[in-house]
Design an enzyme around this catalytic site. Structure first.
Site, PDB file in Angstrom:
ATOM      1  N   HIS A  28       6.283  -5.411 -24.813  1.00 30.66           N
ATOM      2  CA  HIS A  28       7.644  -5.677 -24.369  1.00 30.66           C
ATOM      3  C   HIS A  28       7.684  -6.866 -23.412  1.00 30.66           C
ATOM      4  O   HIS A  28       6.664  -7.217 -22.799  1.00 30.66           O
ATOM      5  CB  HIS A  28       8.217  -4.465 -23.619  1.00 30.66           C
ATOM      6  N   TYR A  44      16.381   3.730 -17.110  1.00 30.15           N
ATOM      7  CA  TYR A  44      15.301   3.400 -16.175  1.00 30.15           C
ATOM      8  C   TYR A  44      15.360   1.913 -15.848  1.00 30.15           C
ATOM      9  O   TYR A  44      15.937   1.117 -16.602  1.00 30.15           O
ATOM     10  CB  TYR A  44      13.930   3.763 -16.754  1.00 30.15           C
ATOM     11  N   ASP A 243       1.501  -1.541 -25.687  1.00 24.38           N
ATOM     12  CA  ASP A 243       2.710  -0.998 -25.055  1.00 24.38           C
ATOM     13  C   ASP A 243       2.912  -1.586 -23.657  1.00 24.38           C
ATOM     14  O   ASP A 243       3.629  -1.016 -22.840  1.00 24.38           O
ATOM     15  CB  ASP A 243       2.676   0.537 -24.993  1.00 24.38           C
ATOM     16  N   ASN A 248       7.946   3.874 -18.079  1.00 25.74           N
ATOM     17  CA  ASN A 248       8.119   5.325 -17.993  1.00 25.74           C
ATOM     18  C   ASN A 248       6.811   6.109 -18.001  1.00 25.74           C
ATOM     19  O   ASN A 248       6.754   7.229 -18.510  1.00 25.74           O
ATOM     20  CB  ASN A 248       9.025   5.834 -19.121  1.00 25.74           C
TER      21      ASN A 248
END
Length: 291
Positions: A28, A44, A243, A248
């Site tokens: 990301h 979030y 990732d 989170n």
């Protein structure tokens, strides 16, 4: 609103030598918020994790390609992701989050910049299942572009939404091994359903996110058996990603270099590693051979 922890700033240098063209198929970019604001209705708030940080991590780990996946904190504003694709000049592909308002012209423009799919969140803490009418209509529209859909599911969603998954006509990718729980074992119904799905030629899976599967702390060895089982069933449709920057995560923040080492243990040999990191993503995302 929950604030996320930053990624580990000191990834180890993997002892594993990655093959040319190795791809991080799930990563990301977040912000920077001053340039690319976060969605007002986000669940979030991540720390800024801009394109420069992602590219630096990939250079350090030996990953020559990547797929920037739009995350819910930016909502349907894909500007930060698209900026990364443009700056990458062919190094990156993208997966967007869109809604019913997206125009065909906007989809075509995304395609020109390297977007190859759309993502829908079903995860409860991110808002739960999408409007399924919108889901079906968007999937109808992306068929002409030869895109795929990424499904971000909780384990129980694999069972609950089996009929929705069954009617998908485009290729679909299951994120994070379906977010199954390692403590529930390989025989748990959601994982057995996932293994069954992977016998379908439309289905792909990412054997990433071991920290989301594991019952323990890094390096998350209890997730390895799940990744191997998926690799055994569908070796030609398995992908992997870091990732980064790990939004989170409330337990043990992974070290991205250790995640590369874990992948090496799961794959076991160079041919399998090349399939997961190079051949499979090249086929799904349309990377140019040799680039």
């Amino acid at each position: 609103m929950k604030s996320c922890l930053p990624p580990d700033p000191n990834p180890i240098k993997p002892s594993l030598s990655l093959p040319p063209g190795a791809c991080d198929a799930h990563c990301h970019v977040f912000g920077p918020a001053a340039v690319f604001p976060y969605a007002a209705d986000r669940s979030y708030t991540p720390p800024d994790a801009p394109y420069s940080g992602l590219r630096g991590l990939h250079d350090f780990l030996g990953l020559q390609r990547g797929v920037i996946v739009q995350a819910s904190c930016h909502g349907t504003d894909n500007t930060a992701m698209l900026d990364g694709l443009k700056r990458g000049e062919g190094r990156y592909r993208g997966v967007a989050i869109v809604d019913a308002s997206i125009t065909d012209a906007e989809l075509a423009e995304m395609d020109r910049h390297g977007v190859r799919g759309v993502r829908f969140n079903f995860v409860a803490h991110l808002g739960g299942a999408p409007d399924l009418d919108v889901f079906d209509k968007v999937l109808d529209r992306i068929q002409a572009l030869n895109w795929h859909v990424v499904l971000h599911l909780d384990a129980q969603d694999i069972v609950q939404y089996a009929d929705v998954i069954d009617r998908i006509e485009v290729p679909f990718v299951i994120d994070h091994m379906g977010r199954v729980r390692a403590e529930d074992g390989l025989d748990q119904e959601p994982f057995q359903r996932l293994l069954g799905l992977m016998r379908d030629p439309r289905a792909w899976v990412k054997i990433c996110g071991p920290e989301r599967v594991s019952a323990g702390k890094r390096p998350f060895h209890d997730a390895e058996s799940f990744a191997r089982a998926l690799l055994d069933v569908a070796p030609d449709r398995v992908l992997w990603g870091t990732d980064w920057p790990h939004p989170n995560i409330s337990k043990d923040m992974p070290n991205d270099g250790e995640l590369v080492e874990l992948l090496g243990r799961v794959c076991g040999d160079e041919a399998t590693l090349r399939k997961v990191l190079v051949e499979n993503p090249q086929r799904l995302y349309g990377f140019e051979s040799g680039r």
